[in-house]
Design a protein around this motif. Structure first.
Motif, PDB file in Angstrom:
ATOM      1  N   PHE B  88       0.808  -1.225   0.000  1.00  0.00           N
ATOM      2  CA  PHE B  88       0.000   0.000   0.000  1.00  0.00           C
ATOM      3  C   PHE B  88       0.839   1.273   0.000  1.00  0.00           C
ATOM      4  CE2 PHE B  88      -3.640  -2.313  -0.187  1.00  0.00           C
ATOM      5  CZ  PHE B  88      -3.997  -3.014   0.952  1.00  0.00           C
ATOM      6  N   THR B  89       2.114   1.183  -0.406  1.00  0.00           N
ATOM      7  CA  THR B  89       2.894   2.408  -0.597  1.00  0.00           C
ATOM      8  C   THR B  89       3.501   2.381  -1.994  1.00  0.00           C
ATOM      9  OG1 THR B  89       5.010   1.486   0.086  1.00  0.00           O
ATOM     10  CG2 THR B  89       3.568   2.338   1.838  1.00  0.00           C
ATOM     11  N   VAL B 168      -1.018  -5.262  -4.648  1.00  0.00           N
ATOM     12  CA  VAL B 168      -0.143  -4.837  -3.554  1.00  0.00           C
ATOM     13  C   VAL B 168      -0.157  -3.338  -3.259  1.00  0.00           C
ATOM     14  CG1 VAL B 168       1.432  -6.754  -3.941  1.00  0.00           C
ATOM     15  CG2 VAL B 168       1.904  -4.566  -5.016  1.00  0.00           C
ATOM     16  N   ALA B 169      -0.672  -2.541  -4.154  1.00  0.00           N
ATOM     17  CA  ALA B 169      -0.513  -1.107  -3.952  1.00  0.00           C
ATOM     18  C   ALA B 169      -1.801  -0.331  -3.718  1.00  0.00           C
ATOM     19  CB  ALA B 169       0.225  -0.485  -5.134  1.00  0.00           C
ATOM     20  N   GLY B 170      -2.915  -0.832  -4.207  1.00  0.00           N
ATOM     21  CA  GLY B 170      -4.133  -0.038  -4.058  1.00  0.00           C
ATOM     22  C   GLY B 170      -4.082   1.187  -4.942  1.00  0.00           C
ATOM     23  N   TYR B 171      -5.220   1.854  -5.084  1.00  0.00           N
ATOM     24  CA  TYR B 171      -5.288   3.014  -5.963  1.00  0.00           C
ATOM     25  C   TYR B 171      -5.379   4.276  -5.129  1.00  0.00           C
ATOM     26  CZ  TYR B 171      -7.067   6.306  -9.414  1.00  0.00           C
ATOM     27  OH  TYR B 171      -7.250   7.393 -10.216  1.00  0.00           O
ATOM     28  N   MET B 172      -4.277   4.968  -4.994  1.00  0.00           N
ATOM     29  CA  MET B 172      -4.279   6.212  -4.239  1.00  0.00           C
ATOM     30  C   MET B 172      -3.617   7.279  -5.092  1.00  0.00           C
ATOM     31  SD  MET B 172      -3.264   4.771  -0.489  1.00  0.00           S
ATOM     32  CE  MET B 172      -2.328   3.406  -1.093  1.00  0.00           C
ATOM     33  N   PRO B 173      -4.457   8.114  -5.726  1.00  0.00           N
ATOM     34  CA  PRO B 173      -3.876   9.131  -6.607  1.00  0.00           C
ATOM     35  C   PRO B 173      -2.919  10.004  -5.822  1.00  0.00           C
ATOM     36  CG  PRO B 173      -6.250   9.058  -6.847  1.00  0.00           C
ATOM     37  CD  PRO B 173      -5.919   8.190  -5.690  1.00  0.00           C
ATOM     38  N   ILE B 183      -6.742   4.114 -15.299  1.00  0.00           N
ATOM     39  CA  ILE B 183      -7.692   3.808 -16.380  1.00  0.00           C
ATOM     40  C   ILE B 183      -8.789   2.899 -15.839  1.00  0.00           C
ATOM     41  CG2 ILE B 183      -7.984   2.587 -18.561  1.00  0.00           C
ATOM     42  CD1 ILE B 183      -5.158   3.506 -19.327  1.00  0.00           C
ATOM     43  N   TYR B 184      -8.370   1.853 -15.130  1.00  0.00           N
ATOM     44  CA  TYR B 184      -9.329   0.895 -14.552  1.00  0.00           C
ATOM     45  C   TYR B 184     -10.316   1.599 -13.626  1.00  0.00           C
ATOM     46  CZ  TYR B 184     -10.923  -3.198 -11.918  1.00  0.00           C
ATOM     47  OH  TYR B 184     -11.672  -4.159 -11.308  1.00  0.00           O
ATOM     48  N   GLU B 185      -9.763   2.398 -12.730  1.00  0.00           N
ATOM     49  CA  GLU B 185     -10.606   3.067 -11.743  1.00  0.00           C
ATOM     50  C   GLU B 185     -11.603   4.023 -12.403  1.00  0.00           C
ATOM     51  OE1 GLU B 185     -10.588   2.232  -8.723  1.00  0.00           O
ATOM     52  OE2 GLU B 185     -12.015   3.733  -7.997  1.00  0.00           O
ATOM     53  N   ASN B 186     -11.114   4.751 -13.396  1.00  0.00           N
ATOM     54  CA  ASN B 186     -12.002   5.702 -14.063  1.00  0.00           C
ATOM     55  C   ASN B 186     -13.140   4.995 -14.785  1.00  0.00           C
ATOM     56  OD1 ASN B 186     -11.279   8.612 -13.810  1.00  0.00           O
ATOM     57  ND2 ASN B 186      -9.277   7.772 -14.301  1.00  0.00           N
ATOM     58  N   VAL B 187     -12.836   3.839 -15.357  1.00  0.00           N
ATOM     59  CA  VAL B 187     -13.899   3.067 -16.010  1.00  0.00           C
ATOM     60  C   VAL B 187     -14.880   2.572 -14.954  1.00  0.00           C
ATOM     61  CG1 VAL B 187     -14.383   0.954 -17.282  1.00  0.00           C
ATOM     62  CG2 VAL B 187     -12.482   2.394 -17.957  1.00  0.00           C
ATOM     63  N   GLN B 188     -14.357   2.113 -13.811  1.00  0.00           N
ATOM     64  CA  GLN B 188     -15.211   1.679 -12.711  1.00  0.00           C
ATOM     65  C   GLN B 188     -16.186   2.776 -12.300  1.00  0.00           C
ATOM     66  OE1 GLN B 188     -15.116  -1.541 -12.138  1.00  0.00           O
ATOM     67  NE2 GLN B 188     -14.037  -1.753 -10.207  1.00  0.00           N
ATOM     68  N   LEU B 189     -15.676   3.985 -12.254  1.00  0.00           N
ATOM     69  CA  LEU B 189     -16.503   5.093 -11.788  1.00  0.00           C
ATOM     70  C   LEU B 189     -17.344   5.694 -12.901  1.00  0.00           C
ATOM     71  CD1 LEU B 189     -13.865   6.875  -9.538  1.00  0.00           C
ATOM     72  CD2 LEU B 189     -15.800   5.471  -8.804  1.00  0.00           C
TER      73      LEU B 189
ATOM     74  N   PRO C 164      -8.025   2.860  -0.318  1.00  0.00           N
ATOM     75  CA  PRO C 164      -9.296   2.439  -0.943  1.00  0.00           C
ATOM     76  C   PRO C 164      -9.164   1.022  -1.502  1.00  0.00           C
ATOM     77  CG  PRO C 164      -8.213   4.217  -2.200  1.00  0.00           C
ATOM     78  CD  PRO C 164      -7.256   3.767  -1.161  1.00  0.00           C
ATOM     79  N   THR C 165     -10.199   0.208  -1.321  1.00  0.00           N
ATOM     80  CA  THR C 165     -10.162  -1.146  -1.882  1.00  0.00           C
ATOM     81  C   THR C 165     -11.325  -1.339  -2.846  1.00  0.00           C
ATOM     82  OG1 THR C 165     -11.500  -2.089  -0.115  1.00  0.00           O
ATOM     83  CG2 THR C 165      -9.104  -2.056   0.222  1.00  0.00           C
ATOM     84  N   GLU C 166     -11.230  -2.412  -3.594  1.00  0.00           N
ATOM     85  CA  GLU C 166     -12.182  -2.792  -4.626  1.00  0.00           C
ATOM     86  C   GLU C 166     -13.626  -2.884  -4.123  1.00  0.00           C
ATOM     87  OE1 GLU C 166     -11.203  -3.079  -7.766  1.00  0.00           O
ATOM     88  OE2 GLU C 166     -12.760  -4.488  -8.351  1.00  0.00           O
ATOM     89  N   ASN C 167     -13.769  -3.552  -2.990  1.00  0.00           N
ATOM     90  CA  ASN C 167     -15.093  -3.747  -2.422  1.00  0.00           C
ATOM     91  C   ASN C 167     -14.914  -3.971  -0.932  1.00  0.00           C
ATOM     92  OD1 ASN C 167     -14.561  -6.615  -1.881  1.00  0.00           O
ATOM     93  ND2 ASN C 167     -14.752  -6.850  -4.101  1.00  0.00           N
TER      94      ASN C 167
END
Lengths: 354, 224, 251
Positions: B88-89, B168-173, B183-189, C164-167
């Motif tokens: 997560f870093t 291992v890292a998570g999405y933290m802008p 890209i993945y996250e934006n499509v999700q949202l 933040p996580t997936e779910n």
């Protein structure tokens, strides 16, 4: 110099290299057919290969001793190596190649850059890339590079093999210069008898990984230890001579006071080695007129049967060997002590410049 | 493109470049060991090196999670002794990128090393050069073309890495968000416009990296 | 070569073929419903002969998939927002929409954690460095958590620590693995994992109103069968199972 190779045992593809010999010459030729293990032997001496068993000593310093599990690493052996493919570094310029070994702490004599490049005449090539050089130029650069690393011993693997006849004759003088000017002992591997004759004073004959004979060059050629050596060596008579004059492509050579007519060699060298194969000597009782220029009265010293042939040793003013058939011998009733005529055709006398 | 999007692009390029530089010494050492000589365990190492190329990236990510997590063999040590977290870093991003792209570097470098004539190295030794000197003055320069090509390939792979990274890292802008994650996250949202902009940048970067890589793998480098 | 073809053909026979006899009902359900829906579906399958296929995930992800045309029969969301989003696009049958379940939030910490977290305020402490939340921008569990913390005006202090996580189940897994210091999940999730413990509960009065709407998806492949299952989900029998897992029942 003294290079002692004892208890060498190195299994190779088809046989085991087994060597037990001491080499003392200024230039020693390791002579034998292709695949006899000659390159492996050089690799062993340079430390590029390890043997199952080996004791190598150069001028009193032990380089390898498998009994004591000791082996000096290659970079500290101070042995220069000019391999058959020359192995010039393609990504470096000629100058960079030459200077590569400059800082090595080898124990050999140090030569100046200017001296070496002058002797081998490679000064104009300095800035060039290695791929732009001709065959002969590459050879000289490879030689110079090895010399500039101050080696105590120089190993050359078939130095003339890939060159054509004209080029061979041009390179031999350079090698002779290296021998004479720099006085570094050299070990030359070759399968060409004339290369060996031109440069070496001692010879080691290696066949199928075994040393068949070792000794002065003339000795080995004149008195091959066994049939294998004789077959490979193939020249029965070797005598030093001096060219007195050259006329229209023919040379008059003085061999021990006897004047012979031979084909003039390309180089201007006066001192030569006259090589005469036993098969090329014709023995005659009466003196009929023939085209042969060399008609020598000769006294038979000995007759030695060798299979279907007889090896006749003669004194024609110099030791001369002839090979004739048994039936011929019987028919002409040769006996030791008799005087007959030996005929040698002009082209059969091969002159090797020294 | 918004500021945060440029930051993501910059971060991605930076981390991919850094990971390529970090894997270089290890990659070259391994490639060298695999290229020369036979030693016990060589086939095992060869297979392990190829695994990240063929395993599902998320599976590799899972393995990294286990080993480098706070309760893992390596992660636990780092967390307890050095108060250092990987998961997560941005360090996890570096790790994921490095592990997934290293096989490409190693394979290219190995081929390049194998193509260097061993005779040249041997002669260098007769001229007095020790192992390191031979490696850096003879082997590497002659293998340079393949090594650089491999590095660029690894860089391109690192730019596009997703599966292991997301594990291992998570999405933290601003902290761990890479281009592919964004890209993945934006499509999700449902933020398609953002996603397509990032997609465009991704294509340009990948194209440039692979094209340069091909450039090196095609040409020979010799001194003229 | 022939052996190769034999193997391929044999393998192909194992491929799932559409059954001529039983009906397959596809249910897209929120991740937090994973453990409770499975036994409910098993019971229904025995009595009806139909087969239930689940797709569990974050409600936001599932909604997006339905929008993109995924062949779902039923959508069971963890919040109104995602259901409304589909309703606005006329993707669900509003007549079938039911609202039966509720949930509450809890703060969980790893089993071996030594941090004493008794209230939301404690989450702002320096020694609480990393907090896992299902994506607070879209996933219902995260959205609820964020709403709760915003109400307490603690969100600005906590946001930088959020992973933040997936779910919501991924958030739970992050806490269970020990890679984060705390996480906010549903009470029903906390009960599932043995590797986390509840640090504190969000009182129903403070917390957001959590609702789990379910509805039939328009254009569903199996509308009749799906409707029957939907009714079963809203029944007493199903309700008892949900309650056992910790869900709150409405109406």
């Amino acid at each position: 110099m003294s290079l002692l190779l004892k208890s060498i045992s190195l299994p190779l593809a088809n046989f085991t290299l087994e060597v037990d010999v001491e080499m003392r010459g200024r230039v020693t030729a390791v002579f034998g057919p292709s695949g006899a293990g000659k390159t492996s032997l050089l690799d062993l001496i340079a430390g590029l290969r390890a043997a199952r068993s080996a004791f190598i000593q150069l001028d009193g310093t032990v380089l390898a001793d498998t009994v004591k599990n000791f082996s000096t690493p290659t970079r500290r052996r101070g042995i220069g190596y000019v391999p058959q493919d020359l192995a010039l570094f393609p990504h470096l310029s000629v100058r960079q190649n030459l200077l590569y070994g400059r800082n090595s702490q080898a124990a050999g004599p140090a030569f100046t850059f200017e001296h070496v490049t002058e002797v081998l005449e490679i000064q104009p090539l300095m800035a060039r890339g290695v791929t732009e050089l001709s065959g002969g130029e590459k050879q000289r650069v490879a030689l110079a590079r090895a010399l500039l690393a101050s080696p105590r011993l120089l190993l050359l693997d078939e130095p003339l093999a890939s060159l054509d006849l004209a080029l061979k004759e041009k390179i031999i003088p350079y090698l002779a210069r290296v021998r004479d000017e720099f006085r570094i002992p050299m070990l030359c591997v070759t399968h060409d008898r004339f290369e060996a004759l031109a440069l070496a004073d001692e010879m080691v004959v290696l066949v199928h990984g075994k040393v068949m004979q070792a000794g002065p060059v003339a000795e080995v050629f004149a008195r091959p230890a066994n049939a294998a050596v004789a077959k490979f060596v193939g020249v029965e008579t070797l005598r030093p001579g001096r060219i007195l004059s050259v006329n229209e492509g023919l040379a008059t050579v003085n061999v021990n006071g006897v004047m012979l007519t031979a084909l003039a060699p390309a180089t201007a060298s006066r001192d030569v080695l006259a090589c005469i194969r036993g098969e090329d000597v014709v023995l005659q009782r009466d003196t009929a007129v023939s085209s042969v220029r060399n008609r020598l009265p000769a006294r038979i010293i000995s007759l030695r049967p060798e299979g279907a042939l007889v090896r006749v040793e003669l004194d024609a003013g110099f030791p001369l060997f002839a090979l004739v058939t048994r039936p011929a011998c019987a028919e002409l009733e040769f006996h030791p002590g008799e005087t007959i005529t030996a005929l040698i055709k002009t082209p059969a006398i091969h002159l090797v410049p020294r | 493109m918004t500021a945060i999007e440029w930051q993501i692009v910059g971060f991605t390029v930076w981390v991919a470049a850094l990971s390529t530089v970090i894997i270089l010494p290890f990659g070259l050492a391994l490639a060298w060991a695999l290229a020369r000589g036979n030693w016990p365990g060589k086939s095992l190492v060869e297979t392990l090196v190829t695994l990240p190329l063929v395993m599902p990236p998320v599976a590799v990510g899972l393995i990294l999670l286990q080993v480098f997590g706070r309760r893992g063999a390596v992660g636990g040590f780092l967390h307890d002794r050095l108060d250092l977290d990987i998961i997560f870093t941005w360090r996890a991003v570096l790790l994921a990128l490095g592990v997934m792209s290293a096989p490409l570097l190693i394979r290219s470098a190995r081929v390049a090393f194998e193509e260097v004539n061993p005779r040249l190295e041997q002669i260098a030794r007769t001229l007095g050069a020790g192992g390191w000197r031979v490696f850096f003055t003879i082997t590497v320069p002659l293998a340079a073309r393949g090594i650089v090509g491999g590095m660029l390939l690894a860089f391109a792979r690192a730019l596009g890495e997703f599966g292991a990274t997301i594990m291992v890292a998570g999405y933290m802008p601003g902290k761990t968000a890479t281009l592919s994650l964004a890209i993945y996250e934006n499509v999700q949202l449902g933020q398609d416009a953002h996603a397509f902009r990032l997609l465009g940048v991704s294509v340009v970067l990948a194209f440039a990296a692979v094209w340069c890589s091909g450039f090196f793998l095609r040409r020979k480098i010799t001194k003229t | 070569m022939r052996l190769f073809f034999v193997i391929i053909t044999a393998g192909a026979c194992w491929l799932p073929l559409p059954s001529a006899y039983s009906v397959e009902i596809t249910v897209f359900a929120a991740a937090s419903l994973t453990d409770s829906l499975k036994p409910i579906a098993a019971t229904y399958e025995k009595t009806s002969g139909d087969k239930i296929i689940f797709n569990f995930g974050a409600s936001s992800t599932l909604a997006r998939q339905i929008k993109a045309g995924a062949p779902a029969d039923i959508f069971f969301s963890a919040d109104e927002a995602q259901m409304d989003a589909l309703a606005n696009r006329d993707l669900i049958d509003p007549a079938t929409r039911k609202d039966r379940l509720g949930n509450s939030l809890v703060v969980v910490v790893p089993n071996d954690s030594v941090l004493h977290i008794k209230s939301a305020g404690d989450l702002t402490r320096v020694d609480v460095k990393r907090i896992a939340l299902a994506d607070p921008q879209a996933v219902p569990a995260g959205v609820y958590a964020r709403a709760w913390l915003e109400k307490l005006q603690l969100w600005p202090a906590i946001q930088p620590k959020v992973i933040p996580t997936e779910n919501v189940r991924a958030a739970l897994a992050a806490v269970a693995s020990g890679n984060v210091d705390a996480g906010v999940v549903y009470k029903t999730d906390a009960a599932i994992s043995k590797n986390v413990k509840i640090a504190c509960e969000v009182p129903r009065t403070d917390g957001p109103d959590i609702r789990y709407p379910m509805a039939l998806v328009k254009g569903a492949p199996q509308p009749e069968a799906a409707k029957k299952f939907l009714d079963f989900l809203a029944s007493e029998e199903a309700g008892q199972v949900f309650a056992r897992y910790g869900f709150l029942l409405r109406q």
